[in-house]
Design a protein around this motif. Structure first.
Motif, PDB file in Angstrom:
ATOM      1  N   ARG A  93       0.823  -1.211   0.000  1.00  0.00           N
ATOM      2  CA  ARG A  93       0.000   0.000   0.000  1.00  0.00           C
ATOM      3  C   ARG A  93       0.856   1.259   0.000  1.00  0.00           C
ATOM      4  N   GLU A  94       2.096   1.165   0.453  1.00  0.00           N
ATOM      5  CA  GLU A  94       2.974   2.324   0.431  1.00  0.00           C
ATOM      6  C   GLU A  94       3.262   2.757  -1.005  1.00  0.00           C
ATOM      7  N   THR A  95       3.520   1.768  -1.885  1.00  0.00           N
ATOM      8  CA  THR A  95       3.735   2.076  -3.300  1.00  0.00           C
ATOM      9  C   THR A  95       2.462   2.629  -3.923  1.00  0.00           C
ATOM     10  N   LEU A  96       1.335   2.046  -3.557  1.00  0.00           N
ATOM     11  CA  LEU A  96       0.053   2.542  -4.060  1.00  0.00           C
ATOM     12  C   LEU A  96      -0.148   4.000  -3.654  1.00  0.00           C
ATOM     13  N   GLY A 104     -16.248  -7.493   4.604  1.00  0.00           N
ATOM     14  CA  GLY A 104     -16.574  -6.246   5.261  1.00  0.00           C
ATOM     15  C   GLY A 104     -16.030  -5.079   4.453  1.00  0.00           C
ATOM     16  N   LYS A 105     -16.090  -3.881   4.996  1.00  0.00           N
ATOM     17  CA  LYS A 105     -15.678  -2.681   4.255  1.00  0.00           C
ATOM     18  C   LYS A 105     -14.170  -2.520   4.145  1.00  0.00           C
ATOM     19  N   GLY A 106     -13.440  -3.090   5.098  1.00  0.00           N
ATOM     20  CA  GLY A 106     -12.018  -2.801   5.205  1.00  0.00           C
ATOM     21  C   GLY A 106     -11.202  -3.084   3.963  1.00  0.00           C
ATOM     22  N   LEU A 107     -11.434  -4.233   3.333  1.00  0.00           N
ATOM     23  CA  LEU A 107     -10.592  -4.622   2.203  1.00  0.00           C
ATOM     24  C   LEU A 107     -10.711  -3.651   1.041  1.00  0.00           C
ATOM     25  N   LEU A 108     -11.920  -3.408   0.560  1.00  0.00           N
ATOM     26  CA  LEU A 108     -12.104  -2.516  -0.578  1.00  0.00           C
ATOM     27  C   LEU A 108     -11.707  -1.086  -0.220  1.00  0.00           C
ATOM     28  N   ASP A 109     -11.953  -0.693   1.023  1.00  0.00           N
ATOM     29  CA  ASP A 109     -11.585   0.652   1.456  1.00  0.00           C
ATOM     30  C   ASP A 109     -10.071   0.862   1.433  1.00  0.00           C
ATOM     31  N   SER A 110      -9.295  -0.230   1.519  1.00  0.00           N
ATOM     32  CA  SER A 110      -7.839  -0.073   1.498  1.00  0.00           C
ATOM     33  C   SER A 110      -7.347   0.429   0.147  1.00  0.00           C
ATOM     34  N   GLY A 111      -8.171   0.298  -0.891  1.00  0.00           N
ATOM     35  CA  GLY A 111      -7.820   0.823  -2.203  1.00  0.00           C
ATOM     36  C   GLY A 111      -8.399   2.196  -2.475  1.00  0.00           C
ATOM     37  N   ARG A 112      -9.086   2.775  -1.476  1.00  0.00           N
ATOM     38  CA  ARG A 112      -9.724   4.091  -1.645  1.00  0.00           C
ATOM     39  C   ARG A 112      -8.872   5.201  -1.028  1.00  0.00           C
ATOM     40  N   PHE A 113      -8.854   6.331  -1.710  1.00  0.00           N
ATOM     41  CA  PHE A 113      -8.194   7.525  -1.220  1.00  0.00           C
ATOM     42  C   PHE A 113      -9.152   8.690  -1.452  1.00  0.00           C
ATOM     43  N   ASP A 114      -9.483   9.401  -0.380  1.00  0.00           N
ATOM     44  CA  ASP A 114     -10.443  10.506  -0.453  1.00  0.00           C
ATOM     45  C   ASP A 114     -11.755  10.059  -1.103  1.00  0.00           C
ATOM     46  N   GLY A 115     -12.165   8.839  -0.761  1.00  0.00           N
ATOM     47  CA  GLY A 115     -13.434   8.319  -1.259  1.00  0.00           C
ATOM     48  C   GLY A 115     -13.389   7.743  -2.668  1.00  0.00           C
ATOM     49  N   LYS A 116     -12.243   7.832  -3.334  1.00  0.00           N
ATOM     50  CA  LYS A 116     -12.119   7.326  -4.709  1.00  0.00           C
ATOM     51  C   LYS A 116     -11.386   5.984  -4.715  1.00  0.00           C
ATOM     52  N   LEU A 117     -11.906   5.038  -5.494  1.00  0.00           N
ATOM     53  CA  LEU A 117     -11.276   3.726  -5.605  1.00  0.00           C
ATOM     54  C   LEU A 117     -10.125   3.836  -6.612  1.00  0.00           C
ATOM     55  N   MET A 118      -8.925   3.941  -6.102  1.00  0.00           N
ATOM     56  CA  MET A 118      -7.756   4.144  -6.951  1.00  0.00           C
ATOM     57  C   MET A 118      -7.045   2.840  -7.294  1.00  0.00           C
ATOM     58  N   ALA A 119      -7.448   1.739  -6.699  1.00  0.00           N
ATOM     59  CA  ALA A 119      -6.841   0.438  -6.976  1.00  0.00           C
ATOM     60  C   ALA A 119      -7.795  -0.653  -6.537  1.00  0.00           C
ATOM     61  N   VAL A 120      -7.694  -1.797  -7.201  1.00  0.00           N
ATOM     62  CA  VAL A 120      -8.516  -2.948  -6.843  1.00  0.00           C
ATOM     63  C   VAL A 120      -7.652  -3.909  -6.035  1.00  0.00           C
ATOM     64  N   PRO A 121      -7.986  -4.148  -4.773  1.00  0.00           N
ATOM     65  CA  PRO A 121      -7.146  -5.009  -3.944  1.00  0.00           C
ATOM     66  C   PRO A 121      -7.389  -6.494  -4.205  1.00  0.00           C
ATOM     67  N   GLU A 122      -6.350  -7.262  -3.994  1.00  0.00           N
ATOM     68  CA  GLU A 122      -6.506  -8.712  -3.995  1.00  0.00           C
ATOM     69  C   GLU A 122      -7.289  -9.109  -2.749  1.00  0.00           C
ATOM     70  N   THR A 123      -8.130 -10.116  -2.856  1.00  0.00           N
ATOM     71  CA  THR A 123      -8.852 -10.582  -1.672  1.00  0.00           C
ATOM     72  C   THR A 123      -7.934 -11.462  -0.837  1.00  0.00           C
ATOM     73  N   VAL A 124      -7.968 -11.264   0.451  1.00  0.00           N
ATOM     74  CA  VAL A 124      -7.097 -11.993   1.363  1.00  0.00           C
ATOM     75  C   VAL A 124      -7.880 -13.173   1.947  1.00  0.00           C
ATOM     76  N   ILE A 125      -8.061 -14.194   1.141  1.00  0.00           N
ATOM     77  CA  ILE A 125      -8.862 -15.358   1.527  1.00  0.00           C
ATOM     78  C   ILE A 125      -8.357 -15.952   2.830  1.00  0.00           C
ATOM     79  N   ASP A 126      -9.273 -16.315   3.695  1.00  0.00           N
ATOM     80  CA  ASP A 126      -8.900 -16.935   4.957  1.00  0.00           C
ATOM     81  C   ASP A 126      -8.367 -18.339   4.695  1.00  0.00           C
TER      82      ASP A 126
END
Length: 555
Positions: free
Chosen positions: A129-132, A164-186
């Motif tokens: 996420r730092e590179t993102l 939940g919201k956390g995964l997809l929100d990790s790709g959001r910045f200022d409410g905009k989806l700037m990247a699509v995250p990989e799902t972290v399957i359990d």
């Protein structure tokens, strides 16, 4: 590369000025010629739906990760011409051009270079996420909010919602989806893998507790199982990182879990965020690990072994115990079986589940980004919808794609080196296979992933000359995942922690690792843990903790 993009941008701008790309006007595509209303509608459908095919071939440049052994692709297949790319071309009329190719171990280094040089391909997967964040702050990637809504299949959206919201929100910045995250399957907790054939030779019963499992390892060592003349017997194989991840084995996570400890994670303790390596639970776990080392249960030379040597100990039959996740039969145990057909490994789920008070962090998650000003930014969502939804759940012509599961083709062969699935996908697949083997679920109603493993499991169950791959499919899906299901394991969605830009310094990591190893190996008393905690805070840990707390207020 830069000059080529400049000229491309100039030509596209001139084309739009000449032809008019505004809504409602006849659009001129690629050739600069006027197109029919039918073609215009086809373009519109392709650009606003998950599965609409482009009227003309659309190519996109890609930064591709190279897997070992050509990602185990069948002979003759390449990263631009394989089951995935052929199906995407057939269904969507798209084709990747891999302008950058790099091996897995150097991929992140290569990404850092092209980000600094601002020479991104059209589509790129970044590994943290730092590179993102750097890409977003420098306005190098596109906002995918709109195309996610229009070009993502309902099932893919449901997969993201399962976290939940956390995964997809990790790709959001200022409410905009700037990247699509990989799902972290359990993937569930680590299991204790033991050489069952050695247990049978020694007349040992199967363990029901973690301590009983360690007593079996102790018996292996005392009876010199796997040790040649002049060789020292090897106990429980583990690496010096102590805590693993979803991409590694040989950790000691179950021991920490059994004490309710979460080292190397941030945890909520009585409404306050603290670093899990500093808790009393971790101290107690280290004391127990020290006793295991003294008994010879833990490999006495574990601190001296390189990571690749750990795998060799398993494959060459030198050891009979280690902790690993459910997919361990695919790697390294399939190679162990190939070396010794009598090697019989079995998994055991012995630890009590740890109370889930640790936070999830998406710091090291993978993210798909689209280069700023790339014309077809919707391609990312269309690829994800086809590869992770349509081919798995709806297609009746995707056998070649789904056969890759049974062939153990590495995910690096995909144009997007990610996976998207439900949080509980691992357990859902095994439940389907179980029902099918009992005749309760018709094969045609199974998901593609379950179906690809079903045949292998059936062959192994019925003894139809099963291969090493058949054994691995059965042992991973039916034995390993099966005991998690039967043991009552339930995946838990944790709370997301925002730790972007707040990294534990190397000096603190080394302090922790050295202190823990010294305690385990008896070079320092268990009471030295308190000294470690004081030093950790003194050397910058206090300020680090305050930064984490300020970013993540606990209600």
């Amino acid at each position: 590369m830069k000059m080529k993009r400049i000229w491309t941008a100039v030509l596209l701008a001139a084309l739009c000025m000449t032809c008019g790309c505004a809504g409602g006007e006849v659009r001129h595509y690629n050739t600069g010629q006027e197109v029919s209303e039918e073609t215009r509608r086809a373009w519109e459908k392709a650009e606003t739906t998950p599965y609409g095919s482009y009227p003309e071939l659309v190519t996109y440049t890609l930064g591709q990760m190279n897997g070992a052994n050509n990602s185990n692709l069948p002979q003759g297949n390449t990263y631009e011409d394989n089951a995935y790319t052929r199906y995407l071309r057939q269904m969507l009329n798209i084709q990747n051009e891999n302008v950058y190719m790099e091996s897995e171990d150097r991929y992140d280094e290569f990404v850092n270079i092209i980000v600094k040089d601002r020479t991104l391909p059209d589509i790129l997967v970044v590994s943290d996420r730092e590179t993102l964040k750097e890409l977003v702050e420098n306005d190098l990637v596109e906002d995918l909010t709109d195309v996610f809504e229009k070009c993502t299949s309902p099932r893919i959206k449901a997969m993201y919602e399962s976290y939940g919201k956390g995964l997809l929100d990790s790709g959001r910045f200022d409410g905009k989806l700037m990247a699509v995250p990989e799902t972290v399957i359990d993937h569930g907790p680590c299991l204790l893998w033991l050489r069952k054939d050695w247990m049978d030779q020694l007349g040992l019963e199967e363990p029901e507790t973690l301590e009983e499992g360690f007593e079996i390892v102790e018996a292996f060592v005392k009876n010199r199982m796997g040790a040649g003349q002049g060789e020292e017997p090897v106990g429980l194989v583990c690496d010096t990182d102590l805590v693993g991840s979803t991409s590694s084995s040989y950790s000691l996570d179950p021991v920490f879990d059994s004490f309710g400890a979460n080292p190397q994670s941030w945890v909520n303790r009585d409404g306050s965020i603290v670093y899990g390596s500093l808790t009393e639970e971790t101290k107690e776990a280290l004391g127990y690990l020290r006793s295991l080392y003294e008994r010879g249960v833990i490999d006495r030379n574990f601190a001296l072994r390189a990571n690749n040597n750990l795998r060799d100990l398993v494959v060459e039959g030198r050891c009979g115990a280690f902790f690993g996740l459910w997919w361990t039969p695919n790697n390294p145990l399939m190679d162990s079986r190939a070396q010794d057909g009598d090697a019989l490994w079995e998994p055991y789920y012995l630890q009590e589940p740890c109370e889930e008070d640790a936070y999830d962090s998406f710091r090291d998650n993978k993210y798909v980004v689209v280069r700023k000003d790339y014309e077809h930014l919707e391609i990312v969502m269309k690829i994800i919808s086809v590869l992770f939804d349509y081919t798995r759940y709806e297609a009746d012509d995707a056998e070649e794609v789904n056969d890759y599961f049974a062939l153990n083709v590495d995910p690096t062969a995909r144009p997007l080196v990610i996976n998207v699935d439900y949080n509980e996908a691992t357990y859902q697949v095994t439940e389907e296979i179980r029902e099918a083997l009992k005749g309760e679920l018709p094969e045609e109603e199974m998901s593609a992933i379950a179906r690809s493993y079903y045949e292998a499991c059936r062959r192994y169950q019925e003894g139809e000359d099963p291969s090493a791959e058949d054994w691995a499919a059965w042992e991973s899906r039916m034995s390993a995942v099966g005991i998690l299901i039967d043991g009552g394991y339930v995946p838990v969605t944790r709370e997301y922690l925002d730790d972007t830009g707040v990294e534990i310094p190397r000096s603190l990591k080394e302090l922790e690792k050295d202190s823990f190893l010294q305690i385990i190996m008896g070079e320092e008393p268990v009471s030295y843990f308190d000294t470690f905690v004081e030093e950790w805070y003194r050397q910058g840990g206090r300020e680090l903790t305050e930064q984490i707390r300020s970013r993540n207020p606990v209600s």
